[in-house]
Scaffold this motif. Structure first.
Motif, short mmCIF file in Angstrom:
data_model
loop_
_atom_site.label_atom_id
_atom_site.label_comp_id
_atom_site.label_asym_id
_atom_site.label_seq_id
_atom_site.Cartn_x
_atom_site.Cartn_y
_atom_site.Cartn_z
N LYS A 8 0.85 -1.18 0.00
CA LYS A 8 0.00 0.00 0.00
C LYS A 8 0.90 1.24 0.00
N SER A 9 0.37 2.31 -0.50
CA SER A 9 1.10 3.58 -0.43
C SER A 9 0.21 4.61 0.25
N LYS A 10 0.81 5.72 0.60
CA LYS A 10 0.08 6.84 1.20
C LYS A 10 -0.68 6.45 2.45
N GLY A 11 0.01 5.83 3.38
CA GLY A 11 -0.60 5.49 4.65
C GLY A 11 0.04 6.30 5.76
N SER A 12 -0.74 6.90 6.59
CA SER A 12 -0.25 7.68 7.71
C SER A 12 0.77 8.72 7.24
N ILE A 13 2.00 8.64 7.73
CA ILE A 13 3.02 9.62 7.35
C ILE A 13 3.78 9.22 6.09
N ASN A 14 3.62 7.99 5.63
CA ASN A 14 4.31 7.51 4.42
C ASN A 14 3.58 8.03 3.19
N ARG A 15 4.21 8.95 2.45
CA ARG A 15 3.59 9.53 1.27
C ARG A 15 4.30 9.18 -0.03
N LEU A 16 5.52 8.63 0.04
CA LEU A 16 6.30 8.41 -1.18
C LEU A 16 6.51 6.94 -1.51
#
Length: 101
Positions: A8-16
């Motif tokens: 998955k991408s774009k979860g919580s603080i992970n945007r990249l």
């Protein structure tokens, strides 16, 4: 052992980047036993509590591991802690070394 999980991408603080999810897509075992398995290795699919089933030798995974596995038909090239160990021990597959040139 290989635990295949969803990404998955774009979860919580992970945007990249991408990260693993809690979705387990499958479990596999790559077992070395030169007396038991053709070519010395057997692949097994694990599903729940039922006995693991060996994946047929005609499956593409056997040929791919043979051709591209960095060390003894295993994909240590995808594990940053294992690849330097295989290189230091001199167990890298010559075909893999040639691919990297």
């Amino acid at each position: 052992m290989l635990e295949n999980r969803g990404a998955k991408s774009k979860g919580s603080i992970n945007r990249l980047g991408l990260f693993q999810t809690d979705e387990i897509m499958g479990l596999e075992a790559h077992v070395k036993d030169t007396a038991r398995f053709k070519g010395g290795w057997g692949f097994f699919e694990i599903q729940g509590a039922t006995p693991a089933k060996q994946i047929l030798y005609t499956a593409a995974c056997y040929a791919c591991h043979e051709a591209h596995g960095a060390a003894d038909t295993t994909f240590v090239q995808f594990y940053p802690t294992l690849l330097p160990i295989a290189a230091r021990l001199g167990t890298l597959n010559p075909a893999y070394v040639a691919e990297m040139k």
